[in-house]
Design a protein around this motif. Sequence first.
Motif, PDB file in Angstrom:
ATOM      1  N   ILE A   1     -24.946 -81.461 -17.483  1.00  0.00           N
ATOM      2  CA  ILE A   1     -23.553 -81.525 -17.063  1.00  0.00           C
ATOM      3  C   ILE A   1     -22.733 -82.295 -18.089  1.00  0.00           C
ATOM      4  CG2 ILE A   1     -22.008 -82.669 -15.391  1.00  0.00           C
ATOM      5  CD1 ILE A   1     -23.876 -81.837 -13.185  1.00  0.00           C
TER       6      ILE A   1
ATOM      7  N   ARG B   1     -19.353 -84.271 -17.857  1.00  0.00           N
ATOM      8  CA  ARG B   1     -18.404 -84.827 -16.894  1.00  0.00           C
ATOM      9  C   ARG B   1     -17.162 -85.312 -17.638  1.00  0.00           C
ATOM     10  NH1 ARG B   1     -19.326 -89.404 -12.215  1.00  0.00           N
ATOM     11  NH2 ARG B   1     -17.112 -89.961 -11.961  1.00  0.00           N
TER      12      ARG B   1
ATOM     13  N   ILE C   1     -21.669 -84.489  -8.667  1.00  0.00           N
ATOM     14  CA  ILE C   1     -22.820 -84.656  -9.558  1.00  0.00           C
ATOM     15  C   ILE C   1     -24.058 -85.046  -8.767  1.00  0.00           C
ATOM     16  CG2 ILE C   1     -23.749 -86.120 -11.408  1.00  0.00           C
ATOM     17  CD1 ILE C   1     -20.980 -85.951 -12.708  1.00  0.00           C
TER      18      ILE C   1
ATOM     19  N   LEU D   1     -25.392 -81.852  -7.372  1.00  0.00           N
ATOM     20  CA  LEU D   1     -25.905 -80.911  -8.374  1.00  0.00           C
ATOM     21  C   LEU D   1     -27.258 -81.328  -8.944  1.00  0.00           C
ATOM     22  CD1 LEU D   1     -22.538 -80.235 -10.207  1.00  0.00           C
ATOM     23  CD2 LEU D   1     -23.882 -78.527  -8.983  1.00  0.00           C
TER      24      LEU D   1
ATOM     25  N   PRO E   1     -28.377 -83.010 -11.677  1.00  0.00           N
ATOM     26  CA  PRO E   1     -28.572 -82.505 -13.045  1.00  0.00           C
ATOM     27  C   PRO E   1     -29.737 -83.162 -13.760  1.00  0.00           C
ATOM     28  CG  PRO E   1     -26.805 -84.100 -13.002  1.00  0.00           C
ATOM     29  CD  PRO E   1     -27.205 -83.894 -11.567  1.00  0.00           C
TER      30      PRO E   1
ATOM     31  N   VAL F   1     -26.446 -85.947 -17.790  1.00  0.00           N
ATOM     32  CA  VAL F   1     -24.993 -85.974 -17.672  1.00  0.00           C
ATOM     33  C   VAL F   1     -24.414 -86.667 -18.897  1.00  0.00           C
ATOM     34  CG1 VAL F   1     -22.989 -86.715 -16.312  1.00  0.00           C
ATOM     35  CG2 VAL F   1     -25.128 -86.126 -15.147  1.00  0.00           C
TER      36      VAL F   1
ATOM     37  N   ALA G   1     -23.430 -78.116 -22.580  1.00  0.00           N
ATOM     38  CA  ALA G   1     -23.458 -78.260 -21.123  1.00  0.00           C
ATOM     39  C   ALA G   1     -23.639 -76.920 -20.415  1.00  0.00           C
ATOM     40  CB  ALA G   1     -22.170 -78.917 -20.644  1.00  0.00           C
TER      41      ALA G   1
ATOM     42  N   ILE H   1     -22.977 -76.949 -17.035  1.00  0.00           N
ATOM     43  CA  ILE H   1     -21.947 -77.080 -16.008  1.00  0.00           C
ATOM     44  C   ILE H   1     -20.915 -78.109 -16.473  1.00  0.00           C
ATOM     45  CG2 ILE H   1     -21.462 -77.829 -13.636  1.00  0.00           C
ATOM     46  CD1 ILE H   1     -24.240 -76.878 -12.857  1.00  0.00           C
TER      47      ILE H   1
ATOM     48  N   VAL I   1     -17.940 -80.595 -15.033  1.00  0.00           N
ATOM     49  CA  VAL I   1     -17.401 -81.215 -13.832  1.00  0.00           C
ATOM     50  C   VAL I   1     -16.206 -82.051 -14.262  1.00  0.00           C
ATOM     51  CG1 VAL I   1     -17.815 -82.772 -11.899  1.00  0.00           C
ATOM     52  CG2 VAL I   1     -19.642 -81.256 -12.679  1.00  0.00           C
TER      53      VAL I   1
ATOM     54  N   LYS J   1     -21.174 -70.395 -18.361  1.00  0.00           N
ATOM     55  CA  LYS J   1     -21.080 -71.747 -17.823  1.00  0.00           C
ATOM     56  C   LYS J   1     -20.347 -71.731 -16.487  1.00  0.00           C
ATOM     57  CE  LYS J   1     -20.856 -73.779 -22.467  1.00  0.00           C
ATOM     58  NZ  LYS J   1     -22.240 -74.269 -22.512  1.00  0.00           N
TER      59      LYS J   1
END
Length: 198
Positions: free
Chosen positions: A9, A11, A31, A34, A36, A39, A87, A89, A91, A133
């Motif tokens: 992720i 962020r 988060i 999720l 991950p 991050v 990444a 994802i 966020v 993504k």
Amino acid sequence: MTQTHKPSILRIDASARNQGSTSRALTDALIDKLSPESVVVRDLSQPLPFVTEGWIGANFTDESDRSDEQREILALSDQLVEELVAADILVLGVPVYNFGVPAALKAWIDLIARARKTFRYTETGPVGMLTGKKAYIALASGGTEIGSEIDFASGYLRHILSFIGVEDVTFIAADQQMMKGDAAINVAQEQIEQMLVK
């Protein structure tokens, strides 16, 4: 036995507030849900530089022709693009300031929206290069209703993410908190609980 891939992720926190920020609290919750693998945090309360004439000149110079000074000018932008590319994802925690996104987030966007890096031009127009993504955007506002005609944040974010290739975008909104109070935050938290299951 198959192992479930845990995503990486990126962020992005755009709130100027480090304490008591609704968008940061919602991003924390996202988060956590999720789960991950990793991050990377880009906290925009530590401001990024705005695009300058020197930056534009360096960016529009062919990579093989750039001077050492131009490479240095683009170094931070290159790093931000690398974080984005790596990444799975995105966020984003985004407060709505004066009906739009914070200047700090616009500065990040200007540094990552780069031809030949995150999008390319074709005969039929620009095409985003960061496909595959997922993005979650936690929006918080005091008075602006997300999705209304005075919301210039959510539509812009959806457009700019699509522009770089990120089409799968989910919004979580705790909007109009000055009118709705804690109910606005509760709705957003419930949305996170309902759409993400560990």
